[in-house]
Motif scaffolding. Structure first.
Motif, PDB file in Angstrom:
ATOM      1  N   VAL A 212      32.597  41.726  29.802  1.00 22.69           N
ATOM      2  CA  VAL A 212      33.468  41.728  30.974  1.00 22.69           C
ATOM      3  C   VAL A 212      34.428  42.901  30.868  1.00 22.69           C
ATOM      4  N   GLU A 213      34.388  43.782  31.866  1.00 28.04           N
ATOM      5  CA  GLU A 213      35.286  44.938  31.892  1.00 28.04           C
ATOM      6  C   GLU A 213      36.633  44.586  32.519  1.00 28.04           C
ATOM      7  N   GLN A 214      36.606  43.738  33.551  1.00 25.81           N
ATOM      8  CA  GLN A 214      37.854  43.393  34.238  1.00 25.81           C
ATOM      9  C   GLN A 214      37.624  42.181  35.124  1.00 25.81           C
ATOM     10  N   ILE A 215      38.675  41.359  35.274  1.00 27.66           N
ATOM     11  CA  ILE A 215      38.669  40.224  36.191  1.00 27.66           C
ATOM     12  C   ILE A 215      39.911  40.334  37.067  1.00 27.66           C
ATOM     13  N   GLY A 216      39.741  40.195  38.375  1.00 30.21           N
ATOM     14  CA  GLY A 216      40.903  40.259  39.257  1.00 30.21           C
ATOM     15  C   GLY A 216      40.500  40.069  40.706  1.00 30.21           C
ATOM     16  N   THR A 217      41.492  40.073  41.593  1.00 30.12           N
ATOM     17  CA  THR A 217      41.213  40.024  43.021  1.00 30.12           C
ATOM     18  C   THR A 217      40.594  41.355  43.445  1.00 30.12           C
ATOM     19  N   PRO A 218      39.931  41.402  44.605  1.00 29.87           N
ATOM     20  CA  PRO A 218      39.377  42.680  45.057  1.00 29.87           C
ATOM     21  C   PRO A 218      40.415  43.804  45.094  1.00 29.87           C
ATOM     22  N   GLN A 219      41.637  43.516  45.552  1.00 34.21           N
ATOM     23  CA  GLN A 219      42.643  44.568  45.618  1.00 34.21           C
ATOM     24  C   GLN A 219      43.078  45.004  44.226  1.00 34.21           C
ATOM     25  N   GLU A 220      43.233  44.048  43.298  1.00 35.69           N
ATOM     26  CA  GLU A 220      43.600  44.413  41.928  1.00 35.69           C
ATOM     27  C   GLU A 220      42.534  45.289  41.293  1.00 35.69           C
ATOM     28  N   ILE A 221      41.280  44.924  41.485  1.00 35.93           N
ATOM     29  CA  ILE A 221      40.180  45.704  40.914  1.00 35.93           C
ATOM     30  C   ILE A 221      40.184  47.121  41.475  1.00 35.93           C
ATOM     31  N   TYR A 222      40.426  47.249  42.768  1.00 39.22           N
ATOM     32  CA  TYR A 222      40.401  48.563  43.417  1.00 39.22           C
ATOM     33  C   TYR A 222      41.630  49.401  43.041  1.00 39.22           C
ATOM     34  N   ASP A 223      42.811  48.786  43.094  1.00 42.70           N
ATOM     35  CA  ASP A 223      44.055  49.533  42.873  1.00 42.70           C
ATOM     36  C   ASP A 223      44.383  49.730  41.402  1.00 42.70           C
TER      37      ASP A 223
END
Length: 365
Positions: A212-223
């Motif tokens: 797993v590289e990252q877990i977050g909301t779509p906006q968190e992942i993008y920003d």
């Protein structure tokens, strides 16, 4: 519906490690998307949650119950595959009702449940039709109907829209999310399509090479990408990187790129001389004649109201999203202005994010 917890789950096939210590939680009623390139371990992870594969190590909890060693039939989970796997000799009514018949439901109960489900999916007018005469979209709705008719604790979907054409996939994205909300579902959805993930997910798990590289909301992942892999995988076009060789000190708010002192988010720790990458999204790049950060325009892609302009600099190529009415000539020299509160700094060797104005709590790594 239920909460799903995946705790340090790993899967090896001989000497090959397909999944390497994955951890995440899917809350009751949420829509979680596992996103990543082909071969990253996302489908293997989903199959272990479903009970179709046994983990080599780790635990899987469904509504607080350890189901790691339970077979798929004992987990009260429905699985929707990319290939619809419908029974061609049965009509729509019989396909949707098949799971209930297998569990010896009364005929009246089966009829009521099938008709309610078909109405929910807007295929109640097709109940007596044979599968062979249906469109791809209607077949997908029948497959979904068969999955939801018995109201399991969770739905697992492995690229269920992959066999549809692109226009219909976009339509079904909205319908799947609407269906999820109407039935208060707990859903795990697998895809390699970032647009699907961003459109539907409450939270996204990004996987790469079994981790797993990252877990977050779509906006968190993008920003706020945690790694260069995430920054490059998410976005159309993805984040651009400018390579820099320098040393940095805690509290620095700018980095020198040739003659330009480029503002950036505050750095949270000292960094010795090394290679770094300054990341910027296309919408946070503009042209400024006075900027000492210079480059040459090498291409422009018209997208209706906007255009994606590619600029070649001495430190890497940068893409800018500009209004389509802004005059751009291939070959011209331009100055680049980067929005400082939307930049990310990465260690170019490890790929880990070091600083971002949107990050809180120190260095991510």
């Amino acid at each position: 519906m239920a909460q799903i917890k995946v705790e340090s789950v790993a899967k090896t096939f001989g000497t090959f490690a397909a999944v390497k210590g994955v951890n995440f939680t899917v809350d009751h009623g949420s829509f979680l998307v596992i996103l990543g390139p082909s071969g990253c371990g996302k489908t293997t992870t989903l199959r272990m949650i479903a009970g179709l594969e046994l983990p080599s190590s780790g635990r899987i909890l469904l509504d607080g119950e350890d189901v790691t060693a339970l077979p798929a039939s004992a987990r009260d989970i429905s699985f929707v595959f990319q290939l619809f796997a419908l029974y061609p000799h049965m009509n729509v009514r019989q396909n949707i009702g098949f799971p209930l018949r297998c569990q010896n439901y009364a005929r009246a109960e089966i009829r009521r449940s099938v008709e309610e489900t078909a109405k929910l999916l807007r295929i109640d007018h097709l109940l007596e039709r044979r599968i062979g005469g249906l469109s791809g979209g209607d077949r997908q709705r029948v497959a979904l109907g068969r999955a939801i008719v018995r109201r399991p604790k969770a739905f697992l979907m492995d690229e269920p829209l992959g066999a549809l054409d692109s226009e219909f996939r976009r339509l079904m994205c909205g319908e799947l999310r609407e269906l999820h909300d109407r039935i208060d579902a707990t859903t795990i959805y697998i895809t390699h399509d970032q647009l699907e993930a961003m459109a539907m997910a409450d939270r996204i798990v990004i996987m790469n090479q079994g981790r797993v590289e990252q877990i977050g909301t779509p906006q968190e992942i993008y920003d706020r990408p945690n790694t260069m892999f995430v920054a490059d995988f998410i976005g159309a076009p993805p984040m651009s990187f400018l390579g820099v060789q320098t040393s940095l000190r805690r509290g620095d708010r700018s980095i020198r790129i040739d003659a330009a002192a480029v503002e950036m988010p505050e750095l949270f720790e000292n960094r010795a001389e090394g290679k770094f990458a300054l990341g910027v999204r296309p919408e946070n790049v503009s042209f400024a004649d006075s900027s000492p950060l210079r480059g040459r325009v090498i291409g422009a892609e018209y997208l209706g109201t906007t255009q994606i302009v590619t600029v070649d600099t001495a430190h890497g190529r940068v893409k800018a999203r500009l209004p389509s009415g802004q005059a751009v000539r291939v070959g011209e020299q331009v100055g680049l202005a980067l929005r400082p509160d939307r930049l990310s700094l990465f260690d170019a060797i490890s790929g880990q994010a070091l600083s971002s104005a949107l990050h809180t709590g120190g260095v991510r790594g």
